[in-house]
Design a protein around this motif. Sequence first.
Motif, mmCIF file in Angstrom:
data_model
loop_
_atom_site.group_PDB
_atom_site.id
_atom_site.type_symbol
_atom_site.label_atom_id
_atom_site.label_comp_id
_atom_site.label_asym_id
_atom_site.label_seq_id
_atom_site.Cartn_x
_atom_site.Cartn_y
_atom_site.Cartn_z
ATOM 1 N N VAL A 147 -4.506 -12.429 -2.767
ATOM 2 C CA VAL A 147 -4.861 -10.928 -3.140
ATOM 3 C C VAL A 147 -3.989 -10.288 -4.006
ATOM 4 C CG1 VAL A 147 -5.930 -8.879 -2.180
ATOM 5 C CG2 VAL A 147 -6.483 -10.768 -1.150
ATOM 6 N N ILE A 148 -4.404 -9.837 -5.011
ATOM 7 C CA ILE A 148 -3.441 -9.024 -6.141
ATOM 8 C C ILE A 148 -4.297 -7.514 -6.053
ATOM 9 C CG2 ILE A 148 -2.484 -8.305 -8.038
ATOM 10 C CD1 ILE A 148 -2.444 -11.461 -8.602
ATOM 11 N N ARG A 149 -3.682 -6.599 -5.487
ATOM 12 C CA ARG A 149 -4.298 -5.069 -5.548
ATOM 13 C C ARG A 149 -3.312 -4.324 -6.376
ATOM 14 N NH1 ARG A 149 -3.169 -1.114 -1.820
ATOM 15 N NH2 ARG A 149 -2.235 -2.730 -0.357
ATOM 16 N N LYS A 150 -3.973 -3.446 -7.060
ATOM 17 C CA LYS A 150 -3.452 -2.394 -7.818
ATOM 18 C C LYS A 150 -3.553 -1.124 -7.611
ATOM 19 C CE LYS A 150 -2.788 -1.653 -12.919
ATOM 20 N NZ LYS A 150 -3.378 -1.900 -14.266
ATOM 21 N N GLU A 151 -2.340 -0.304 -7.609
ATOM 22 C CA GLU A 151 -2.502 1.046 -7.222
ATOM 23 C C GLU A 151 -1.252 1.722 -7.918
ATOM 24 O OE1 GLU A 151 -1.724 1.918 -3.072
ATOM 25 O OE2 GLU A 151 -3.592 0.603 -2.388
ATOM 26 N N LYS A 152 -1.849 2.477 -9.063
ATOM 27 C CA LYS A 152 -0.984 3.545 -9.603
ATOM 28 C C LYS A 152 -0.126 2.519 -10.440
ATOM 29 C CE LYS A 152 -1.156 7.491 -6.794
ATOM 30 N NZ LYS A 152 -0.502 8.604 -6.178
ATOM 31 N N GLU A 153 1.182 2.709 -10.340
ATOM 32 C CA GLU A 153 2.198 1.780 -11.218
ATOM 33 C C GLU A 153 2.701 0.347 -10.496
ATOM 34 O OE1 GLU A 153 2.729 2.576 -14.283
ATOM 35 O OE2 GLU A 153 1.293 4.228 -14.203
ATOM 36 N N SER A 154 2.114 0.228 -9.259
ATOM 37 C CA SER A 154 2.466 -0.882 -8.479
ATOM 38 C C SER A 154 1.345 -2.002 -8.374
ATOM 39 C CB SER A 154 2.778 -0.560 -7.168
ATOM 40 O OG SER A 154 4.078 0.115 -7.542
ATOM 41 N N LEU A 155 1.785 -3.062 -8.322
ATOM 42 C CA LEU A 155 0.995 -4.319 -7.801
ATOM 43 C C LEU A 155 1.333 -4.723 -6.515
ATOM 44 C CD1 LEU A 155 0.979 -6.620 -10.697
ATOM 45 C CD2 LEU A 155 -0.573 -5.093 -10.269
ATOM 46 N N PHE A 156 0.291 -4.860 -5.522
ATOM 47 C CA PHE A 156 0.470 -5.247 -4.170
ATOM 48 C C PHE A 156 0.075 -6.607 -4.384
ATOM 49 C CE2 PHE A 156 0.491 -1.099 -3.833
ATOM 50 C CZ PHE A 156 1.535 -0.426 -2.541
ATOM 51 N N ILE A 157 1.128 -7.568 -4.121
ATOM 52 C CA ILE A 157 0.671 -9.207 -4.296
ATOM 53 C C ILE A 157 0.702 -9.668 -2.958
ATOM 54 C CG2 ILE A 157 1.378 -11.206 -5.558
ATOM 55 C CD1 ILE A 157 2.663 -9.397 -7.901
ATOM 56 N N ASP A 158 -0.049 -10.222 -2.562
ATOM 57 C CA ASP A 158 -0.102 -10.946 -1.205
ATOM 58 C C ASP A 158 0.705 -10.016 -0.222
ATOM 59 O OD1 ASP A 158 -0.740 -13.107 0.364
ATOM 60 O OD2 ASP A 158 1.378 -14.060 0.192
ATOM 61 N N GLY A 159 0.164 -8.842 -0.218
ATOM 62 C CA GLY A 159 0.643 -7.489 0.714
ATOM 63 C C GLY A 159 2.018 -7.020 0.312
ATOM 64 N N LYS A 160 2.677 -7.504 -0.743
ATOM 65 C CA LYS A 160 3.984 -7.131 -0.948
ATOM 66 C C LYS A 160 3.989 -6.241 -2.282
ATOM 67 C CE LYS A 160 6.147 -10.867 1.408
ATOM 68 N NZ LYS A 160 4.931 -11.317 1.573
ATOM 69 N N GLU A 161 4.563 -4.968 -2.420
ATOM 70 C CA GLU A 161 4.596 -4.154 -3.259
ATOM 71 C C GLU A 161 5.702 -4.386 -4.502
ATOM 72 O OE1 GLU A 161 4.865 0.611 -4.404
ATOM 73 O OE2 GLU A 161 4.989 -0.146 -2.451
ATOM 74 N N PHE A 162 5.278 -4.354 -5.844
ATOM 75 C CA PHE A 162 6.232 -4.679 -6.834
ATOM 76 C C PHE A 162 5.840 -3.969 -7.891
ATOM 77 C CE2 PHE A 162 5.468 -8.993 -4.368
ATOM 78 C CZ PHE A 162 6.953 -9.277 -4.578
ATOM 79 N N ASP A 163 7.029 -3.237 -8.533
ATOM 80 C CA ASP A 163 6.774 -2.475 -9.744
ATOM 81 C C ASP A 163 7.127 -3.455 -10.761
ATOM 82 O OD1 ASP A 163 9.492 -2.647 -9.861
ATOM 83 O OD2 ASP A 163 9.826 -0.684 -9.327
ATOM 84 N N ARG A 164 6.782 -2.658 -12.124
ATOM 85 C CA ARG A 164 6.716 -3.530 -13.325
ATOM 86 C C ARG A 164 8.341 -3.939 -13.582
ATOM 87 N NH1 ARG A 164 3.786 -3.778 -18.334
ATOM 88 N NH2 ARG A 164 2.453 -2.165 -17.639
#
Length: 305
Positions: free
Chosen positions: A73-90
């Motif tokens: 699962v890839i989820r997008k919230e504002k300026e972050s991606l939550f990839i496999d439950g972990k948050e990453f910014d650009r």
Amino acid sequence: MRGIKIKNLYGRFYYEIMLAEEGMTILTGPNGFGKSTILHMIGALANSDMEFFFDLPFSEIEVIGNGDDSNFVIRKEKESLFIDGKEFDRQRINEWKNPKGWLHLDGKFENMYSDHRTDEITKIVFTLKQITGNVFFIEEQRLVKSGVERRTRADGSRVMERRLIQTVKEISEKLRMKMNKTTKGYSAISNELDSTFPQRLFAQEVGLSEREFNEKLLSMREKVSKLQKYGISNVGKFDDILFKEDDARALKVYFDDFEMKYRQYENLINCLELYTEIINDRFLFKKWILQRILWGKKRRQGLSA
């Protein structure tokens, strides 16, 4: 990969696409519903191009693997991606990019742990590759056609060669040429009218009535609006022009000149109106806009009275 679920693509679409176990899966639908985007999305997943998803409007993507526990699962919230439950910014994603725009990997995917890097992104890349498998993405060629051009060889001889033509660029070039031709015609009539304006003004015996003034002013504003729509003119809306009996003769010459100048662009504007209507009638959730860049850097400023 058995399929993909997409939520809120472009703020409006929800898709669940399952791949056929045998044979071919065909993705079809009207223009503007995201078919090409979905294919680009699958290509980005397979190539671990995580930055692609920062620029894509969506809320959640679920990649469905072949096993019960292999969904991703890839989820997008504002300026972050939550990839496999972990948050990453650009910024964190960009630190891993190589010049081609993909995440930097040393060696093949199956050997990526040989350099002892166990970063979370590396694990994610490895997991995604296991789920998606090998994907060969062929860019769409809907806006390309085959053509012929003359080429001069080193010995001076001329040959005909077949080549691919970008139809969008070809259309833009044809529009630019038509606009330049129209502008030359406008310049010629404009110079002639401007040079004879004083003589015609003094020779004008009949002026406008206030009713005629209001009608011509309304017509002028409508035409100027079309000129501005296509970047042809920077003329204002003439909100400050008022009727005065003493100016009736000058106003008649002024409006007559405008009509003669506008006629130089009338055919072009009608073509652009029709072309825009035809194109936009076939688009859903998209809009074709003619930009001023088509006129080039040395574009004239357009109509002036």
